[in-house]
Design a protein around this motif. Structure first.
Motif, PDB file in Angstrom:
ATOM      1  N   LEU A 109      39.335  57.706  32.774  1.00 14.17           N
ATOM      2  CA  LEU A 109      38.645  58.317  31.456  1.00 14.17           C
ATOM      3  C   LEU A 109      38.782  59.530  31.213  1.00 14.17           C
ATOM      4  O   LEU A 109      38.881  60.022  29.955  1.00 14.17           O
ATOM      5  CB  LEU A 109      37.108  57.842  31.772  1.00 14.17           C
ATOM      6  CG  LEU A 109      36.746  56.111  31.564  1.00 14.17           C
ATOM      7  CD1 LEU A 109      35.294  56.077  32.029  1.00 14.17           C
ATOM      8  CD2 LEU A 109      37.214  55.620  30.059  1.00 14.17           C
ATOM      9  N   TRP A 110      38.682  60.534  32.376  1.00  8.96           N
ATOM     10  CA  TRP A 110      38.686  62.000  32.203  1.00  8.96           C
ATOM     11  C   TRP A 110      40.198  62.368  31.552  1.00  8.96           C
ATOM     12  O   TRP A 110      40.199  63.193  30.834  1.00  8.96           O
ATOM     13  CB  TRP A 110      38.443  62.578  33.394  1.00  8.96           C
ATOM     14  CG  TRP A 110      37.040  62.605  33.968  1.00  8.96           C
ATOM     15  CD1 TRP A 110      36.142  62.320  33.120  1.00  8.96           C
ATOM     16  CD2 TRP A 110      36.471  62.591  35.104  1.00  8.96           C
ATOM     17  NE1 TRP A 110      34.724  62.507  33.809  1.00  8.96           N
ATOM     18  CE2 TRP A 110      35.250  62.530  35.194  1.00  8.96           C
ATOM     19  CE3 TRP A 110      37.334  62.640  36.315  1.00  8.96           C
ATOM     20  CZ2 TRP A 110      34.456  62.551  36.408  1.00  8.96           C
ATOM     21  CZ3 TRP A 110      36.447  62.783  37.848  1.00  8.96           C
ATOM     22  CH2 TRP A 110      35.087  62.597  37.564  1.00  8.96           C
ATOM     23  N   GLN A 111      41.142  61.611  31.897  1.00  9.29           N
ATOM     24  CA  GLN A 111      42.580  61.726  31.272  1.00  9.29           C
ATOM     25  C   GLN A 111      42.669  61.573  29.871  1.00  9.29           C
ATOM     26  O   GLN A 111      43.204  62.123  29.235  1.00  9.29           O
ATOM     27  CB  GLN A 111      43.595  61.086  32.082  1.00  9.29           C
ATOM     28  CG  GLN A 111      43.807  61.355  33.616  1.00  9.29           C
ATOM     29  CD  GLN A 111      44.558  60.313  34.193  1.00  9.29           C
ATOM     30  OE1 GLN A 111      45.369  59.677  33.767  1.00  9.29           O
ATOM     31  NE2 GLN A 111      44.405  60.519  35.673  1.00  9.29           N
ATOM     32  N   LYS A 112      41.501  60.757  29.332  1.00  6.01           N
ATOM     33  CA  LYS A 112      41.646  60.419  28.107  1.00  6.01           C
ATOM     34  C   LYS A 112      40.513  61.410  27.200  1.00  6.01           C
ATOM     35  O   LYS A 112      40.181  61.214  26.245  1.00  6.01           O
ATOM     36  CB  LYS A 112      41.000  58.945  27.737  1.00  6.01           C
ATOM     37  CG  LYS A 112      42.116  58.068  28.134  1.00  6.01           C
ATOM     38  CD  LYS A 112      41.669  56.503  27.801  1.00  6.01           C
ATOM     39  CE  LYS A 112      41.510  56.273  26.068  1.00  6.01           C
ATOM     40  NZ  LYS A 112      41.125  55.028  25.905  1.00  6.01           N
ATOM     41  N   LEU A 121      39.708  47.701  32.447  1.00  5.81           N
ATOM     42  CA  LEU A 121      40.756  46.948  32.860  1.00  5.81           C
ATOM     43  C   LEU A 121      41.963  47.374  32.001  1.00  5.81           C
ATOM     44  O   LEU A 121      43.222  47.313  32.435  1.00  5.81           O
ATOM     45  CB  LEU A 121      40.495  45.425  32.571  1.00  5.81           C
ATOM     46  CG  LEU A 121      41.587  44.206  32.828  1.00  5.81           C
ATOM     47  CD1 LEU A 121      42.180  44.356  34.097  1.00  5.81           C
ATOM     48  CD2 LEU A 121      41.151  43.008  32.325  1.00  5.81           C
ATOM     49  N   SER A 122      41.896  47.879  30.592  1.00 12.18           N
ATOM     50  CA  SER A 122      43.203  48.120  29.726  1.00 12.18           C
ATOM     51  C   SER A 122      43.679  49.264  30.451  1.00 12.18           C
ATOM     52  O   SER A 122      44.958  49.504  30.492  1.00 12.18           O
ATOM     53  CB  SER A 122      42.593  48.577  28.333  1.00 12.18           C
ATOM     54  OG  SER A 122      43.585  48.805  27.641  1.00 12.18           O
ATOM     55  N   LEU A 123      42.955  50.435  30.950  1.00 12.28           N
ATOM     56  CA  LEU A 123      43.217  51.620  31.689  1.00 12.28           C
ATOM     57  C   LEU A 123      44.028  51.214  32.725  1.00 12.28           C
ATOM     58  O   LEU A 123      45.357  51.799  33.000  1.00 12.28           O
ATOM     59  CB  LEU A 123      42.414  52.531  31.757  1.00 12.28           C
ATOM     60  CG  LEU A 123      41.652  53.236  30.510  1.00 12.28           C
ATOM     61  CD1 LEU A 123      40.491  54.083  30.950  1.00 12.28           C
ATOM     62  CD2 LEU A 123      42.552  53.938  29.599  1.00 12.28           C
ATOM     63  N   LEU A 124      43.925  50.423  33.578  1.00 13.50           N
ATOM     64  CA  LEU A 124      44.249  49.986  34.956  1.00 13.50           C
ATOM     65  C   LEU A 124      45.670  49.230  34.789  1.00 13.50           C
ATOM     66  O   LEU A 124      46.504  49.520  35.340  1.00 13.50           O
ATOM     67  CB  LEU A 124      43.334  49.117  35.714  1.00 13.50           C
ATOM     68  CG  LEU A 124      42.241  49.678  36.313  1.00 13.50           C
ATOM     69  CD1 LEU A 124      41.159  48.781  36.978  1.00 13.50           C
ATOM     70  CD2 LEU A 124      42.411  51.035  37.318  1.00 13.50           C
ATOM     71  N   GLY A 164      43.830  51.005  46.933  1.00 13.76           N
ATOM     72  CA  GLY A 164      44.670  51.926  46.226  1.00 13.76           C
ATOM     73  C   GLY A 164      44.857  52.107  44.831  1.00 13.76           C
ATOM     74  O   GLY A 164      45.493  52.684  44.110  1.00 13.76           O
ATOM     75  N   PHE A 165      43.850  51.534  44.133  1.00 12.68           N
ATOM     76  CA  PHE A 165      43.674  51.741  42.757  1.00 12.68           C
ATOM     77  C   PHE A 165      42.725  53.395  42.479  1.00 12.68           C
ATOM     78  O   PHE A 165      42.025  53.614  43.070  1.00 12.68           O
ATOM     79  CB  PHE A 165      42.545  50.841  41.975  1.00 12.68           C
ATOM     80  CG  PHE A 165      43.329  49.468  41.781  1.00 12.68           C
ATOM     81  CD1 PHE A 165      44.177  49.209  40.859  1.00 12.68           C
ATOM     82  CD2 PHE A 165      42.965  48.382  42.634  1.00 12.68           C
ATOM     83  CE1 PHE A 165      44.778  47.853  40.426  1.00 12.68           C
ATOM     84  CE2 PHE A 165      43.366  47.317  42.340  1.00 12.68           C
ATOM     85  CZ  PHE A 165      44.391  46.976  41.431  1.00 12.68           C
ATOM     86  N   THR A 166      43.343  53.710  41.326  1.00  9.60           N
ATOM     87  CA  THR A 166      43.010  54.951  40.914  1.00  9.60           C
ATOM     88  C   THR A 166      41.479  54.787  40.296  1.00  9.60           C
ATOM     89  O   THR A 166      41.254  53.675  39.658  1.00  9.60           O
ATOM     90  CB  THR A 166      43.696  55.609  39.812  1.00  9.60           C
ATOM     91  OG1 THR A 166      44.915  55.743  40.358  1.00  9.60           O
ATOM     92  CG2 THR A 166      43.141  56.753  39.157  1.00  9.60           C
ATOM     93  N   ASP A 167      40.662  55.734  40.571  1.00  7.10           N
ATOM     94  CA  ASP A 167      39.283  55.556  40.287  1.00  7.10           C
ATOM     95  C   ASP A 167      39.295  55.587  38.617  1.00  7.10           C
ATOM     96  O   ASP A 167      39.666  56.439  38.288  1.00  7.10           O
ATOM     97  CB  ASP A 167      38.260  56.793  40.739  1.00  7.10           C
ATOM     98  CG  ASP A 167      36.933  56.398  40.635  1.00  7.10           C
ATOM     99  OD1 ASP A 167      36.464  56.477  39.480  1.00  7.10           O
ATOM    100  OD2 ASP A 167      36.288  56.465  41.916  1.00  7.10           O
ATOM    101  N   TYR A 168      38.532  54.700  38.050  1.00  6.29           N
ATOM    102  CA  TYR A 168      38.307  54.815  36.477  1.00  6.29           C
ATOM    103  C   TYR A 168      37.887  55.845  36.029  1.00  6.29           C
ATOM    104  O   TYR A 168      38.316  56.118  34.753  1.00  6.29           O
ATOM    105  CB  TYR A 168      37.653  53.325  35.992  1.00  6.29           C
ATOM    106  CG  TYR A 168      36.038  53.334  36.149  1.00  6.29           C
ATOM    107  CD1 TYR A 168      35.360  54.165  35.314  1.00  6.29           C
ATOM    108  CD2 TYR A 168      35.741  52.424  37.259  1.00  6.29           C
ATOM    109  CE1 TYR A 168      33.937  53.938  35.239  1.00  6.29           C
ATOM    110  CE2 TYR A 168      34.274  52.288  37.019  1.00  6.29           C
ATOM    111  CZ  TYR A 168      33.445  52.927  36.349  1.00  6.29           C
ATOM    112  OH  TYR A 168      32.013  53.056  36.279  1.00  6.29           O
TER     113      TYR A 168
END
Length: 277
Positions: free
Chosen positions: A115-118, A132-135, A107-111
């Protein structure tokens, strides 16, 4: 193959376009091999059997194999909770299991989406620490773990972190010692800051109208991608999947066993059922 060549089947490519290569492996014997086109269009370098390709998501099976090896050695098991190894995510994902990560049912959002959101997209210096920081900044999973299949690169980055924390080795060093070295895959490596230049590299390209654009962008993220290998080495890997060089018979069966959801049903029929990469 009765004299058939790749260029006869893949008419979109030619001797001056990005290249393509193939080896057909039948019960350990090469029955066909061929390459044509260019490894680098800018430098007019022909593609060869020893050209080194970015395997992209075909890197995941190596991470899956490493996890199975650690299971076979008793250093972890499929039902172990993520919280045991990556406590940074305990606030919303501590109950996720290794099996759910391996079978894309965590169920994790794809990294890549994070990254695209950033506005980073596939920036060169995005690495597992940043991922890991983003998650860690997320507050919830996309669904209840084990209830559904959803392909997410984040799962295999987390598996890489588990491997590193259990063994004390970087994923690059673990794979070199326990997989690439054992199988004789001498031209296979994990791309990272220790080896930012890959010799004999074949570059990827995208078609833009009548021209090709080199898709050079790399990240330092490992586990989900960034294994670089050759056709010849991948033949050695294929051989190893059907022998006992890397795993014993019981553990090896997991490679070919589709993952199940929490009710015991196959998670997906897509690809024939996904398992350990």
């Amino acid at each position: 193959m009765n004299g058939l060549r790749l260029k006869d089947s893949f008419t979109a490519f030619n001797d001056s376009s990005p290249g393509i290569g193939a080896i057909a492996n039948l019960k350990g014997k090469i029955v066909y091999q061929d390459t044509f086109g260019l490894a680098s269009c800018e430098h007019r370098i022909p593609l060869q059997l020893n050209s080194v390709f970015n395997l992209a998501s075909v890197s995941k099976p190596f991470t899956g194999m490493a996890i199975l090896q650690l299971m076979e050695r008793g250093e972890l098991c499929a039902k172990d909770k993520l919280n045991r190894f990556v406590p940074e995510l305990r606030h919303y994902a501590g109950e996720v299991t290794i099996s759910e990560l391996a079978h894309h049912s965590a169920g994790f959002t794809d990294y890549n989406d994070l990254l695209w959101q950033k506005a980073r997209q596939n920036a060169l210096h995005s690495d597992n620490a940043e991922i890991l920081s983003l998650l860690t900044q997320q507050k919830q999973l996309r669904f209840t773990p084990g209830s559904a299949f959803e392909y997410s690169n984040s799962n295999y980055v987390l598996l890489a972190l588990i491997i590193e924390r259990v063994t004390g080795l970087s994923l690059r060093d673990y794979l070199k010692q326990y997989i690439f070295g054992v199988t004789g895959m001498e031209n296979t490596t994990v791309f990272n800051e220790e080896q930012p230049v890959i010799s004999n590299r074949a570059y990827g390209y995208e078609r833009y109208g009548e021209s090709w654009k080199c898709n050079y962008a790399d990240t330092f993220a490992t586990g989900a991608a960034n294994v670089f290998s050759t056709l010849e080495d991948m033949k050695k890997w294929d051989d190893a999947l059907y022998g006992n060089l890397l795993l014993g018979e019981e553990a090896q069966r997991a490679i070919f066993t589709p993952g199940l959801d929490s009710s015991g049903k196959p998670l997906t029929e897509f690809w024939g059922g996904y398992s350990y990469g």
